[in-house]
Design a protein around this motif. Structure first.
Motif, mmCIF file in Angstrom:
data_model
loop_
_atom_site.group_PDB
_atom_site.id
_atom_site.type_symbol
_atom_site.label_atom_id
_atom_site.label_comp_id
_atom_site.label_asym_id
_atom_site.label_seq_id
_atom_site.Cartn_x
_atom_site.Cartn_y
_atom_site.Cartn_z
ATOM 1 N N PRO A 127 46.756 53.562 35.747
ATOM 2 C CA PRO A 127 46.216 54.144 36.985
ATOM 3 C C PRO A 127 44.786 54.638 36.798
ATOM 4 C CG PRO A 127 48.457 54.910 36.606
ATOM 5 C CD PRO A 127 48.048 54.167 35.363
ATOM 6 N N GLN A 128 44.015 54.551 37.852
ATOM 7 C CA GLN A 128 42.595 54.859 37.776
ATOM 8 C C GLN A 128 42.323 56.285 37.309
ATOM 9 O OE1 GLN A 128 40.555 54.091 41.442
ATOM 10 N NE2 GLN A 128 38.551 54.657 40.642
ATOM 11 N N SER A 176 46.631 43.705 46.074
ATOM 12 C CA SER A 176 47.756 43.511 45.148
ATOM 13 C C SER A 176 47.802 42.076 44.641
ATOM 14 C CB SER A 176 49.080 43.854 45.833
ATOM 15 O OG SER A 176 49.284 43.024 46.963
ATOM 16 N N SER A 177 47.125 41.164 45.354
ATOM 17 C CA SER A 177 46.975 39.779 44.905
ATOM 18 C C SER A 177 45.597 39.286 45.322
ATOM 19 C CB SER A 177 48.062 38.885 45.517
ATOM 20 O OG SER A 177 47.913 37.547 45.071
ATOM 21 N N SER A 178 44.993 38.488 44.480
ATOM 22 C CA SER A 178 43.689 37.907 44.798
ATOM 23 C C SER A 178 43.610 36.525 44.193
ATOM 24 C CB SER A 178 42.549 38.802 44.298
ATOM 25 O OG SER A 178 42.641 38.993 42.894
ATOM 26 N N MET A 181 56.712 46.537 34.792
ATOM 27 C CA MET A 181 55.382 46.466 35.397
ATOM 28 C C MET A 181 54.508 45.524 34.567
ATOM 29 S SD MET A 181 54.553 50.315 36.726
ATOM 30 C CE MET A 181 54.539 51.051 35.079
ATOM 31 N N SER A 182 53.715 44.710 35.260
ATOM 32 C CA SER A 182 52.908 43.722 34.546
ATOM 33 C C SER A 182 51.871 43.145 35.493
ATOM 34 C CB SER A 182 53.808 42.599 34.003
ATOM 35 O OG SER A 182 54.448 41.927 35.083
ATOM 36 N N GLY A 223 53.055 46.214 39.862
ATOM 37 C CA GLY A 223 53.164 47.613 39.482
ATOM 38 C C GLY A 223 52.044 48.100 38.595
ATOM 39 N N HIS A 224 51.140 47.215 38.181
ATOM 40 C CA HIS A 224 50.002 47.567 37.340
ATOM 41 C C HIS A 224 48.718 47.159 38.037
ATOM 42 C CE1 HIS A 224 50.811 49.198 33.391
ATOM 43 N NE2 HIS A 224 51.803 48.353 33.168
#
Length: 295
Positions: free
Chosen positions: A100-101, A75-77, A1-2, A48-49
């Motif tokens: 995680p929040q 998940s992408s911006s 995860m990264s 995953g992060h």
């Protein structure tokens, strides 16, 4: 995860591209050297992060920045173009992998630190030539030259120093020794100065969150009495690190009663809204302490 981010030379993701990935770490950073003031667009991906990507105006992670948020709503911006005001301005960048929040607690430090620091500082400098010029700036310092492995929350206070110089005149005496007359003291000028304290937040094995004033830096403006002023004010300002550490530890005591922590780290600027794709801000708008609760 990264978390992964790519910067491109041109708008709309054109030209040369450079990709960074946090891999298994919290941070990944770049200072862009020959590619200083080079980039026009940026994209980030959550692998995953949750995470944040920052592109800074200056080479030391300061000045204005463009930020992207991933792993919240997106998940992408991306910034397909930084805009005319920020085009070809990027000199350093930072990618942060987050947890995680539900196990992170964000604390914006400026509103908490400012009243406590000013009260402590004013009490210690009462009756001295030192006085504050405005309130302190509170911001993140990332991997500085004096400690390249660590990240700090920095308190930067501008100062004024009243300098009084003894005034004496000598009257020539043709019949013997010259006569020296002491006219007392007068104020030559006010010198500008500043002090910075780098605060390291860390978690010990028992899950307790700590804050320590690890570094202090004193600067005095150039002038005929700069060294004298520095020699007079620097010991006390450096010595205040222990009092500042005690105040920080006292403030964290209540925090530590409620839970145990696995990690702590800082983010530049104000707390990012993870349900927005990105934002522009300035590095000294604030600094955010993120405490990660043990599962």
């Amino acid at each position: 995860m990264s978390v992964t981010t790519t910067l491109w030379e041109h708008k709309n993701f054109g030209g040369q591209m450079f990709t960074s990935n946090t891999q298994s770490g919290r941070y990944f950073w770049n200072t862009w050297g020959k590619h200083n003031d080079f980039f026009s667009s940026m994209r980030a991906w959550a692998n995953g992060h949750r995470g944040n990507a920052y592109a800074f105006e200056h080479i030391d992670f300061s000045g204005r920045f463009a930020a992207l948020n991933v792993g919240g709503q997106f998940s992408s911006s991306w910034w397909s173009y930084f805009g005319d005001a920020f085009n070809d301005k990027v000199s350093s960048s930072l990618v942060v992998a987050r947890e995680p929040q539900d196990i992170e607690t964000e604390v914006a430090l400026r509103s908490i630190v400012t009243p406590q620091f000013t009260s402590l500082f004013d009490a210690r400098t009462a009756g001295t030539p030192l006085s504050r010029k405005g309130d302190p700036r509170v911001y993140g310092t990332f991997f500085p030259d004096h400690d390249k492995q660590l990240v700090f929350a920095t308190i930067h206070q501008d100062l004024s120093v009243k300098v009084r110089i003894p005034l004496k005149i000598t009257i020539p005496n043709p019949f013997g020794d010259d006569v020296e007359i002491d006219l007392g003291q007068f104020r030559w000028s006010d010198y500008s100065a500043n002090v910075r304290y780098d605060i390291l937040f860390f978690v010990t094995r028992d899950g307790v969150l700590h804050g320590r004033a690890k570094w202090s830096h004193v600067w005095v403006e150039a002038g005929p009495f700069s060294q004298k002023v520095y020699d007079e004010i620097a010991p006390g300002l450096h010595g205040a690190k222990s009092a500042l550490t005690s105040a920080i530890e006292g403030g964290l005591a209540l925090f530590n009663r409620r839970r145990r922590f696995a990690d702590a780290y800082v983010l530049p600027g104000t707390a990012p809204d993870m349900n927005q794709s990105g934002f522009f801000a300035n590095y000294d708008d604030d600094v955010v302490l993120v405490a990660v609760t043990r599962r």
